[in-house]
Design a protein around this motif. Structure first.
Motif, PDB file in Angstrom:
ATOM      1  N   GLY A 172      70.469  22.780  43.656  1.00  0.00           N
ATOM      2  CA  GLY A 172      69.357  22.670  42.841  1.00  0.00           C
ATOM      3  C   GLY A 172      69.013  21.407  42.414  1.00  0.00           C
ATOM      4  O   GLY A 172      67.833  21.213  42.213  1.00  0.00           O
ATOM      5  N   GLY A 175      66.995  19.985  44.792  1.00  0.00           N
ATOM      6  CA  GLY A 175      65.524  20.942  44.833  1.00  0.00           C
ATOM      7  C   GLY A 175      64.511  20.111  43.557  1.00  0.00           C
ATOM      8  O   GLY A 175      63.498  20.001  43.764  1.00  0.00           O
ATOM      9  N   ASP A 176      65.163  19.744  42.420  1.00  0.00           N
ATOM     10  CA  ASP A 176      64.698  19.270  41.343  1.00  0.00           C
ATOM     11  C   ASP A 176      64.186  17.911  41.598  1.00  0.00           C
ATOM     12  O   ASP A 176      63.017  17.617  41.521  1.00  0.00           O
ATOM     13  CB  ASP A 176      65.501  19.100  40.087  1.00  0.00           C
ATOM     14  CG  ASP A 176      66.002  20.216  39.038  1.00  0.00           C
ATOM     15  OD1 ASP A 176      65.173  21.497  39.625  1.00  0.00           O
ATOM     16  OD2 ASP A 176      66.858  20.321  38.560  1.00  0.00           O
ATOM     17  N   TYR A 191      66.010  25.323  46.232  1.00  0.00           N
ATOM     18  CA  TYR A 191      66.280  26.270  45.218  1.00  0.00           C
ATOM     19  C   TYR A 191      66.658  27.423  45.785  1.00  0.00           C
ATOM     20  O   TYR A 191      67.572  28.153  45.214  1.00  0.00           O
ATOM     21  CB  TYR A 191      64.935  26.550  44.552  1.00  0.00           C
ATOM     22  CG  TYR A 191      64.549  25.460  43.702  1.00  0.00           C
ATOM     23  CD1 TYR A 191      65.448  24.722  42.884  1.00  0.00           C
ATOM     24  CD2 TYR A 191      63.021  25.103  43.287  1.00  0.00           C
ATOM     25  CE1 TYR A 191      65.097  23.518  41.996  1.00  0.00           C
ATOM     26  CE2 TYR A 191      62.725  24.107  42.434  1.00  0.00           C
ATOM     27  CZ  TYR A 191      63.605  23.356  42.065  1.00  0.00           C
ATOM     28  OH  TYR A 191      63.368  22.355  41.017  1.00  0.00           O
ATOM     29  N   PHE A 207      67.876  29.778  39.844  1.00  0.00           N
ATOM     30  CA  PHE A 207      67.443  29.180  40.885  1.00  0.00           C
ATOM     31  C   PHE A 207      66.513  29.944  41.472  1.00  0.00           C
ATOM     32  O   PHE A 207      65.519  29.520  42.214  1.00  0.00           O
ATOM     33  CB  PHE A 207      68.475  28.270  41.841  1.00  0.00           C
ATOM     34  CG  PHE A 207      69.123  27.347  41.272  1.00  0.00           C
ATOM     35  CD1 PHE A 207      68.408  26.190  40.838  1.00  0.00           C
ATOM     36  CD2 PHE A 207      70.546  27.279  41.007  1.00  0.00           C
ATOM     37  CE1 PHE A 207      69.023  25.290  40.418  1.00  0.00           C
ATOM     38  CE2 PHE A 207      71.256  26.126  40.330  1.00  0.00           C
ATOM     39  CZ  PHE A 207      70.369  24.971  40.134  1.00  0.00           C
ATOM     40  N   LYS A 210      63.330  29.261  39.657  1.00  0.00           N
ATOM     41  CA  LYS A 210      62.913  28.044  40.019  1.00  0.00           C
ATOM     42  C   LYS A 210      62.240  28.160  41.366  1.00  0.00           C
ATOM     43  O   LYS A 210      61.200  27.563  41.577  1.00  0.00           O
ATOM     44  CB  LYS A 210      63.733  26.777  40.145  1.00  0.00           C
ATOM     45  CG  LYS A 210      64.291  26.470  38.612  1.00  0.00           C
ATOM     46  CD  LYS A 210      64.894  25.062  38.625  1.00  0.00           C
ATOM     47  CE  LYS A 210      65.317  24.491  37.315  1.00  0.00           C
ATOM     48  NZ  LYS A 210      65.903  23.063  37.425  1.00  0.00           N
ATOM     49  N   ALA A 211      62.848  29.027  42.203  1.00  0.00           N
ATOM     50  CA  ALA A 211      62.155  29.119  43.610  1.00  0.00           C
ATOM     51  C   ALA A 211      60.769  29.992  43.578  1.00  0.00           C
ATOM     52  O   ALA A 211      60.043  29.669  44.174  1.00  0.00           O
ATOM     53  CB  ALA A 211      63.264  29.883  44.406  1.00  0.00           C
TER      54      ALA A 211
END
Length: 255
Positions: A172, A175-176, A191, A207, A210-211
């Motif tokens: 994750g 991903g950030d 994510y 996540f 977030k995705a």
């Protein structure tokens, strides 16, 4: 089908007598073949006894060497690396609660000081150890907080863990980093990987959430709806599950 013959059985005709003789001959042939094979095996073993003995000795030596390597090199190296990790971890933990001077604390953790190793040194010098692997994680997260996203991705990508929390969180965090440099397709991919790495009530809905928002930013509303719906159906009691209906509806009506 085999025929039972009483004691003192005598063949009624010549054909039956020939069958009995053939059977005896075949049995004798089988025993002869077995005896011949056994003799050849004995001769082969006798001929190759020394090479076999040396091969056995070699296997024993390799096994003992493996045990010795683990006991006298790997284990001490693991302990040493773990001890080295204490110094940069202290500064990393302080940065998490510090009101100011966070960057300097993170830099100390990365680079070390006063003859003490930082995360970068440990990751390099103890690359084959658990502590070296963990140093990659801390270095990656430190760079992420310092907004050095390329380096954050580099070190987090080196980290590998099946831990219930660290495994998903490290993915994750990548991903950030991608999200912060506006590479949303890559961010979405990580994510989703983070959400599926370990199924639990904390990292999975976080996540997925977030995705889902990343998919909305990419105008992939169908995927966003699917991701938000997973939170509603499986993780409704999580923090992300609260008010998830409005995001599902937003994705649905945007299509």
């Amino acid at each position: 089908m085999a025929t039972y013959k009483k004691k003192g059985f005598k063949a009624k005709d010549k054909n039956e007598q020939n069958q009995i003789d053939d059977s005896k001959f075949e049995t004798a042939e089988v025993f002869h073949t077995l005896e011949e094979t056994a003799t050849k095996s004995e001769k082969w073993i006798e001929k190759n006894s020394k090479p076999l003995f040396y091969a056995l000795i070699g296997i024993v030596v390799l096994f003992l060497a493996f045990l010795g390597y683990n006991k006298y090199i790997v284990e001490p190296n693991e302990i040493e690396a773990s001890n080295e990790l204490a110094f940069p971890r202290k500064h990393f933990d302080e940065a998490a609660t510090a009101g100011s001077g966070i960057d300097s604390l993170l830099t100390l953790g990365l680079e070390g000081a006063d003859g003490k190793y930082g995360f970068l040194d440990i990751a390099d010098s103890y690359s084959g150890t658990d502590a070296g692997n963990l140093a990659n994680y801390y270095a990656g997260v430190s760079y992420l907080q310092l907004k050095q996203y390329d380096k954050a991705i580099e070190f987090l990508s080196k980290f590998n863990s099946d831990d219930e929390m660290l495994g998903p969180v490290s993915l994750g965090a990548i991903g950030d980093a991608f999200s912060d440099i506006n590479q949303q397709e890559d961010a979405l991919s990580y994510y989703e990987k983070a959400a599926s790495k370990k199924d639990n009530e904390f990292t999975t809905p976080l996540f997925l959430y977030k995705a889902g928002h990343t998919a909305m930013a990419l105008k992939d509303y169908s995927k966003a709806e699917s991701l938000f719906t997973q939170i509603k159906e499986k993780y409704s009691k999580s923090d992300q599950g609260v008010g998830i209906d409005k995001f599902i509806n937003a994705a649905k009506y945007a299509q």
